[in-house]
Motif scaffolding. Structure first.
Motif, short mmCIF file in Angstrom:
data_model
loop_
_atom_site.label_atom_id
_atom_site.label_comp_id
_atom_site.label_asym_id
_atom_site.label_seq_id
_atom_site.Cartn_x
_atom_site.Cartn_y
_atom_site.Cartn_z
N ASP A 8 25.98 6.41 -27.49
CA ASP A 8 27.26 5.75 -27.28
C ASP A 8 27.13 4.60 -26.27
O ASP A 8 27.74 3.55 -26.44
CB ASP A 8 28.31 6.75 -26.79
N TYR A 9 26.32 4.82 -25.24
CA TYR A 9 26.11 3.75 -24.25
C TYR A 9 25.41 2.56 -24.90
O TYR A 9 25.87 1.41 -24.76
CB TYR A 9 25.28 4.27 -23.08
N LEU A 10 24.32 2.81 -25.61
CA LEU A 10 23.54 1.71 -26.19
C LEU A 10 24.30 0.96 -27.27
O LEU A 10 24.12 -0.26 -27.44
CB LEU A 10 22.23 2.25 -26.76
N ALA A 11 25.14 1.66 -28.01
CA ALA A 11 25.90 1.01 -29.07
C ALA A 11 26.86 -0.04 -28.52
O ALA A 11 27.23 -0.98 -29.23
CB ALA A 11 26.67 2.06 -29.88
N ALA A 12 27.25 0.11 -27.25
CA ALA A 12 28.21 -0.81 -26.64
C ALA A 12 27.59 -1.71 -25.58
O ALA A 12 28.22 -2.68 -25.14
CB ALA A 12 29.36 -0.02 -26.02
N ALA A 13 26.36 -1.43 -25.14
CA ALA A 13 25.76 -2.14 -24.00
C ALA A 13 25.44 -3.59 -24.34
O ALA A 13 24.96 -3.90 -25.43
CB ALA A 13 24.49 -1.43 -23.56
N ARG A 14 25.70 -4.47 -23.37
CA ARG A 14 25.36 -5.89 -23.49
C ARG A 14 24.84 -6.37 -22.13
O ARG A 14 25.46 -6.10 -21.10
CB ARG A 14 26.58 -6.74 -23.87
N ASP A 15 23.75 -7.10 -22.12
CA ASP A 15 23.31 -7.74 -20.89
C ASP A 15 24.26 -8.88 -20.55
O ASP A 15 24.79 -9.55 -21.45
CB ASP A 15 21.89 -8.31 -21.05
N ASP A 16 24.48 -9.10 -19.24
CA ASP A 16 25.26 -10.26 -18.81
C ASP A 16 24.46 -10.99 -17.74
O ASP A 16 23.38 -11.51 -18.03
CB ASP A 16 26.66 -9.85 -18.36
N ASP A 17 24.93 -10.98 -16.50
CA ASP A 17 24.13 -11.59 -15.44
C ASP A 17 22.97 -10.68 -15.04
O ASP A 17 22.08 -11.11 -14.30
CB ASP A 17 25.00 -11.90 -14.22
N LYS A 18 23.00 -9.43 -15.54
CA LYS A 18 21.91 -8.50 -15.29
C LYS A 18 21.61 -7.72 -16.57
O LYS A 18 22.43 -7.66 -17.48
CB LYS A 18 22.27 -7.51 -14.18
N TYR A 19 20.42 -7.12 -16.62
CA TYR A 19 20.11 -6.20 -17.70
C TYR A 19 20.90 -4.92 -17.45
O TYR A 19 20.91 -4.40 -16.34
CB TYR A 19 18.61 -5.87 -17.71
N ARG A 20 21.51 -4.39 -18.51
CA ARG A 20 22.36 -3.21 -18.36
C ARG A 20 21.72 -2.00 -19.04
O ARG A 20 21.90 -1.75 -20.22
CB ARG A 20 23.75 -3.49 -18.94
N TYR A 21 20.95 -1.26 -18.25
CA TYR A 21 20.22 -0.11 -18.76
C TYR A 21 20.95 1.19 -18.38
O TYR A 21 21.97 1.17 -17.69
CB TYR A 21 18.80 -0.08 -18.19
N CYS A 22 20.40 2.31 -18.82
CA CYS A 22 20.97 3.61 -18.47
C CYS A 22 19.89 4.67 -18.53
O CYS A 22 18.79 4.45 -19.05
CB CYS A 22 22.14 3.98 -19.39
N MET A 23 20.22 5.82 -18.00
CA MET A 23 19.36 6.99 -18.11
C MET A 23 20.23 8.23 -18.07
O MET A 23 21.34 8.20 -17.54
CB MET A 23 18.33 7.07 -16.98
N VAL A 24 19.75 9.30 -18.67
CA VAL A 24 20.44 10.58 -18.56
C VAL A 24 19.84 11.33 -17.38
O VAL A 24 18.62 11.51 -17.29
CB VAL A 24 20.30 11.41 -19.85
N GLY A 25 20.70 11.71 -16.44
CA GLY A 25 20.26 12.41 -15.24
C GLY A 25 20.57 13.89 -15.32
O GLY A 25 21.71 14.29 -15.56
N TYR A 26 19.55 14.71 -15.13
CA TYR A 26 19.68 16.16 -15.12
C TYR A 26 19.64 16.68 -13.68
O TYR A 26 18.94 16.11 -12.83
CB TYR A 26 18.53 16.80 -15.90
N ARG A 27 20.37 17.73 -13.41
CA ARG A 27 20.28 18.39 -12.11
C ARG A 27 18.87 18.94 -11.94
O ARG A 27 18.36 19.62 -12.83
CB ARG A 27 21.31 19.51 -12.00
N VAL A 28 18.25 18.67 -10.81
CA VAL A 28 16.84 19.00 -10.63
C VAL A 28 16.57 20.49 -10.88
O VAL A 28 15.55 20.86 -11.48
CB VAL A 28 16.33 18.57 -9.23
N GLU A 29 17.50 21.35 -10.46
CA GLU A 29 17.28 22.79 -10.62
C GLU A 29 17.29 23.23 -12.08
O GLU A 29 16.82 24.32 -12.41
CB GLU A 29 18.30 23.59 -9.81
N ASN A 30 17.83 22.37 -12.95
CA ASN A 30 17.87 22.68 -14.38
C ASN A 30 16.64 22.17 -15.13
O ASN A 30 16.60 22.24 -16.36
CB ASN A 30 19.12 22.08 -15.02
N THR A 31 15.64 21.68 -14.40
CA THR A 31 14.50 21.05 -15.06
C THR A 31 13.16 21.62 -14.62
O THR A 31 12.12 21.00 -14.85
CB THR A 31 14.48 19.53 -14.77
N LEU A 32 13.17 22.80 -14.01
CA LEU A 32 11.93 23.34 -13.45
C LEU A 32 11.33 24.41 -14.36
O LEU A 32 12.02 25.01 -15.18
CB LEU A 32 12.19 23.92 -12.06
N THR A 33 10.05 24.66 -14.17
CA THR A 33 9.36 25.75 -14.85
C THR A 33 8.86 26.74 -13.81
O THR A 33 8.56 26.35 -12.67
CB THR A 33 8.18 25.23 -15.68
#
Length: 306
Positions: A136-161
């Motif tokens: 959904d983000y990428l389908a609408a994203a447009r660069d303007d005066d800056k590059y408009r990137y994104c990332m999905v952020g996970y809670r650190v405790e939900n990503t451990l082994t």
């Protein structure tokens, strides 16, 4: 505008796992983690996927994953090799280790030119919510005066082994949810007392990470400007970073993004999710992932014959 393309990094050597974990079955009918990522991505709206692999894996990969993926999406392959570099660069003599995740994405630049891209690891189970958010983000994203990137952020405790350490990009955000800094920590683990810590690395002291801290699992969203920036970034890496560790230094995606943030060229919106990550970093992780997929299948999140 071109439609978003899913780029899957699957060229890792899998040294800690001890096998070709990218196509190892975890689902009730022999599905790999990749099969679930492709299924979730297709549900979110993606219609094209580029796999970044080693050339010698093409046959096995096509048989195990590519043929099934082609039922849902257009499938293309890019190859990450030490000889595939911007003009004028040459890998150090004796180098065997891949040059890192940012180099992997650069290796697909010809296939994704002009397209927004979502980048994922082949061996991480991200969940449907993450793919919906990034599409959904990428389908609408447009660069303007800056590059408009994104990332999905996970809670650190939900990503451990429980079976060893993991590498994560540890994120700092501003009050508007934009990424202000990302630092790659290569040895994160949970201690017996519940504390989440990272080991000393590259001259930096060890430290602690608070629960709830967002981390990157290399689920990035980029407008078409990014692959062009990687060319210059690789050249800087070869000039400034690689000479200090010719055989092992890597150009990571978080480092490439962090550089663009620091120079004011880009922003990166952190799309937060409470989803639990599942991944096969070590062979001992596989039963955990298999059980998680079994539960999600029984709950109707995925069909058994996916």
């Amino acid at each position: 505008m071109q439609q978003p393309v899913l780029v899957i990094m699957a060229a890792g050597m899998g040294s800690r796992y001890g096998g070709l974990k990218q196509i190892d079955p975890v689902g009730p009918s022999g599905q790999a983690i990749l099969d679930y990522s492709i299924y979730d991505a297709h549900r979110a709206g993606f219609r094209r996927v580029v796999f970044i692999i080693r050339p010698e894996l093409r046959g096995a990969f096509e048989q195990a994953v590519g043929q099934k993926a082609s039922r849902l999406m257009q499938v293309d392959y890019a190859y990450q090799t030490l000889s595939r570099l911007p003009e004028g660069l040459c890998a150090p003599a004796g180098r065997e280790k891949p040059l890192g995740t940012a180099h992997a994405v650069w290796c697909a630049h010809e296939l994704v030119e002009g397209c927004p891209i979502a980048v994922i690891n082949a061996d991480d189970f991200y969940g449907a919510d993450a793919f919906r958010r990034i599409y959904d983000y990428l389908a609408a994203a447009r660069d303007d005066d800056k590059y408009r990137y994104c990332m999905v952020g996970y809670r650190v405790e939900n990503t451990l082994t429980e079976n060893g350490t993991v590498s994560r990009g540890v994120c700092t955000t501003d009050e508007n949810g934009f990424l202000t800094r990302i630092v790659e920590r290569t040895a994160i683990s949970k201690q017996a007392d519940g504390r989440i810590v990272y080991a000393a690395d590259g001259g930096e002291d060890a430290g602690e990470i608070a629960e709830g801290t967002p981390v990157s699992l290399n689920l990035w969203g980029f407008t078409s400007s990014f692959v062009g920036e990687l060319d210059a970034g690789l050249r800087r890496f070869f000039e400034e970073k690689l000479p200090g560790n010719l055989l092992k230094a890597e150009y990571y995606l978080p480092s490439a993004v962090d550089e663009l943030l620091k120079t004011g060229k880009a922003t990166a919106q952190v799309l937060k999710t409470d989803s639990r990550w599942f991944g096969v970093t070590y062979r001992e992780d596989k039963p955990v992932v298999t059980e998680a997929v079994r539960r999600m299948t029984e709950q109707g999140e995925y069909p058994a014959d996916l």
